[in-house]
Design an enzyme around this catalytic site. Structure first.
Site, short mmCIF file in Angstrom:
data_model
loop_
_atom_site.label_atom_id
_atom_site.label_comp_id
_atom_site.label_asym_id
_atom_site.label_seq_id
_atom_site.Cartn_x
_atom_site.Cartn_y
_atom_site.Cartn_z
CD GLU A 200 2.78 16.25 -10.67
OE1 GLU A 200 3.63 15.53 -11.24
OE2 GLU A 200 1.56 16.00 -10.72
CG ASP B 155 0.62 -12.81 9.72
OD1 ASP B 155 -0.49 -13.30 9.94
OD2 ASP B 155 1.06 -11.79 10.29
N PRO C 231 7.76 6.32 -5.12
CG PRO C 231 6.38 6.91 -6.91
CD PRO C 231 7.04 7.47 -5.68
NE ARG D 17 -1.17 -8.01 11.48
CZ ARG D 17 -0.92 -9.31 11.41
NH1 ARG D 17 0.29 -9.71 11.08
NH2 ARG D 17 -1.86 -10.20 11.64
#
Length: 252
Positions: free
Chosen positions: A116, A169, A89, A154
């Site tokens: 954790e 895209d 994060p 891709r």
């Protein structure tokens, strides 16, 4: 290019590497993926890779020593000093520009955390970059690693059936960073809903303008930040701006 993945659950990657169009990249070795389990480098009968956090608190923390041994084993198999990437994060959000950067490189060592988190000393000693998929928390880094691998695969030449597919895209600079437009296929009428007439006209200029306007409309409504970014980069022409202005007038 080669990616070495440190994960306690290597079996999770099997569907990614053997299914769908992107498997072509892995089967052809355009994108090589090698999996390494830190548990294989842990000591003791139980191959322990985690322990309770100092200072107390819930959950467990992945230990630095098994991770370091696993990383060193992976690095010993590489011919280069690839960057070590942790999914966290705390990392920079992954976007198209970042994916394109990785797709043009030689790979990396991807570290998938669990529990954790990781002992901070491992991060301080070995991690070069941290990546986040967004402002939410996953059970581990595996899904994030697979997202990066799929996005990179891709973009490799010959992986998609049509070489222009990824150029159209959402977020691609070729589309000025806008969202993609709606798409339709047969039948022409489905449950009382038709296909926009312009798409049946055969007039390529009108079709392209309709698609451009749809991209502008969707992006302005759903991601106005992308419109601002495209405008700041000079990617919107006079026709785009005129059309956008018309949509904001009363009664438009």
């Amino acid at each position: 290019m080669r990616f070495d993945v440190l994960t306690l659950f290597p079996e999770l990657f099997s569907p990614l590497l053997t299914s769908g169009i992107t498997r072509r990249a892995y089967e052809s070795s355009q994108v090589q993926v090698h999996l390494h389990n830190p548990r294989d480098h842990a000591e003791g009968n139980y191959r322990r890779v985690d322990d309770r956090p100092f200072g107390g608190g819930p959950g467990m923390v992945m230990m630095a020593e098994p991770l370091t041994r696993c990383l060193q084993a992976a690095q010993a198999q590489r011919a280069d000093r690839a960057p070590v990437v942790l999914f966290s994060p705390l990392g920079r959000p992954l976007d198209h520009a970042e994916v394109a950067r990785w797709a043009a490189g030689t790979g990396a060592v991807l570290v998938c955390g669990r529990y954790e988190g990781l002992d901070q000393r491992f991060i301080d000693a070995h991690v070069d970059e941290q990546i986040s998929l967004g402002d939410f928390v996953l059970s581990g880094g595996e899904i994030a690693a697979m997202a990066l691998l799929d996005a990179v695969a891709r973009l490799q030449p010959g992986v998609l059936g049509d070489s222009q597919s990824h150029a159209l895209d959402s977020f691609n600079p070729a589309m000025d960073g806008l969202l993609d437009c709606p798409h339709y296929t047969r039948p022409e009428s489905w449950e009382g809903q038709g296909v926009p007439t312009v798409l049946l006209s055969g007039h390529h200029g009108q079709i392209e303008r309709w698609r451009r306007e749809q991209r502008l409309a969707l992006t302005a409504r759903l991601r106005p930040d992308l419109i601002a970014r495209a405008r700041a980069a000079g990617r919107l022409d006079r026709d785009d701006e005129t059309w956008l202005s018309a949509q904001t007038r009363p009664g438009a």
